[in-house]
Scaffold this active site. Structure first.
Site, PDB file in Angstrom:
ATOM      1  CG  ASP A   8      -4.277  -3.861  -2.155  1.00  0.00           C
ATOM      2  OD1 ASP A   8      -3.028  -3.895  -2.079  1.00  0.00           O
ATOM      3  OD2 ASP A   8      -5.000  -3.622  -1.162  1.00  0.00           O
ATOM      4  CD  GLU A  56       0.340  -5.861  -1.974  1.00  0.00           C
ATOM      5  OE1 GLU A  56       0.136  -4.706  -1.603  1.00  0.00           O
ATOM      6  OE2 GLU A  56       1.267  -6.169  -2.743  1.00  0.00           O
ATOM      7  N   GLY A  62       0.816  -1.210   0.000  1.00  0.00           N
ATOM      8  CA  GLY A  62       0.000   0.000   0.000  1.00  0.00           C
ATOM      9  C   GLY A  62       0.844   1.252   0.000  1.00  0.00           C
TER      10      GLY A  62
END
Length: 381
Positions: A155, A147, A124
């Site tokens: 994401d 991830e 992130g």
């Protein structure tokens, strides 16, 4: 809304404040923990701060950087894991919804936004940097999208920017979770500028005296300090022909077969190492992530984020697989590094399971609503 952070706020520090405020700098003073706040209530505050700065005629641009060895090392997924185990799924959904909305705000920000990536920039945290207009990498930058290692998928808009990298580099980074240096980030376009870490103090000092809302002026300013270096001989960027040959295939199985054939023929160490990474990864995440990057090639940032939110809801509700919770448990909680993936092999991953990640949410599940028209309307309020 008062857009000043509390003086004793523990995770972010603001300075360059003047009687006439012309620019903002966010300082991630605890980068290992700061993403937890982004994923919880602070995400809302940060979103509102950015919105208020975008409206404020006295704010020219925003700069964000880390303090210490990381820019931002990603979300506190252990905390999310704990929330899920406590049955607090709705809170987790809200965390992701807020975080992805902030990614969209960054990607459509109407003022210059400079990210100084002087350290670990992962998951992130990568989204916080890459979606902004300017990204300054250094010789201390370590960029990665890890991830898949925990049974998740790239994401925070990763399917958008990874799919736009040269060749099939995005697929490679997503599936293997390999990292890039600052030099490599600049060479492949993830970073807009490169500077030695020792020169950052000069750049920051000069930024503190700069007054402009113009992107062209900021570009000219940063270009004065741009000092790109060629990635070293071991860089994956020097293997793009082989990478494209292997990762350009349509399925994970075909990618692995291509790598196996090349490894058998040439005994190439990169092929052997890459195969090892893919074989230890969760099969479902590999298939879901590959499809996500491929779909991202033809989608806008807004569409990618909305789709990634659907995928995330499927992952955290555990209706298809428990791989996310299992990955976090094995790698970050128990640290046994022996996750039990379900399905356990590629052959057991059905098309229906993969399709479910990309299906619309049910009628009672709100979608992630993002719209530039809505953003522009809010700016005029």
């Amino acid at each position: 809304m008062d857009n000043r952070l509390p003086a004793n706020f523990p995770f972010f520090e603001r300075y360059w404040l003047k009687s006439e405020l012309v620019h903002e700098l966010l300082y991630l003073t605890d980068p290992m923990s700061s993403m937890l706040l982004l994923l919880q209530w602070f995400g809302i505050l940060l979103y509102k701060l950015y919105e208020s700065w975008e409206r404020d005629p006295n704010v020219d641009f925003v700069v964000i950087k880390g303090n210490g060895r990381a820019f931002c090392s990603g979300g506190d997924v252990v905390k999310l894991y704990q929330l899920l185990n406590e049955g607090r799924v709705e809170e987790c959904k809200e965390c992701f919804s807020t975080f992805y909305s902030f990614m969209y705000l960054l990607g459509t920000y109407l003022k210059p936004h400079v990210s100084i990536l002087d350290g670990i920039t992962m998951g992130g945290g990568a989204g916080i940097s890459v979606h902004g207009s300017y990204r300054v990498a250094t010789d201390k930058t370590v960029f990665g999208i890890p991830e898949v290692l925990i049974g998740f998928h790239p994401d925070a808009g990763a399917s958008y920017y990874l799919s736009r990298l040269p060749g099939y580099l995005g697929e490679y980074l997503a599936l293997t979770c390999d990292t890039l240096t600052g030099e490599e980030m600049f060479a492949c376009g993830l970073a807009t500028h490169y500077s030695l870490s020792t020169k950052l103090q000069v750049i920051e000092t000069q930024l503190s005296t700069l007054a402009t809302k113009e992107f062209s002026v900021m570009e000219t300013f940063l270009a004065r300090y741009n000092d790109p270096r060629c990635p070293n001989s071991s860089s994956v960027l020097h293997r793009m022909e082989m990478l494209n040959k292997c990762f350009g295939h349509g399925t994970v199985e075909e990618i692995i077969n291509a790598l196996e054939a090349e490894a058998a023929r040439s005994k190439d160490k990169w092929c052997i190492s890459t195969l090892k990474k893919l074989r230890s990864a969760p099969p479902l995440s590999l298939k879901v992530s590959l499809r996500s990057i491929r779909e991202g090639r033809f989608q806008t940032l807004e569409q990618c984020l909305a789709r990634e939110y659907q995928m995330t809801v499927q992952a955290i509700t555990r209706q298809i697989s428990n791989d996310f919770s299992e990955g976090v448990r094995a790698r970050l909680v128990d640290k046994c590094f022996a996750p039990k993936w379900n399905p356990s092999c590629l052959e057991k991953v059905s098309e229906d399971m993969v399709d479910a990640y990309f299906s619309p949410l049910n009628a009672y599940e709100p979608e992630l609503e993002l719209s530039m028209n809505f953003r522009e309307a809010n700016l005029t309020c």
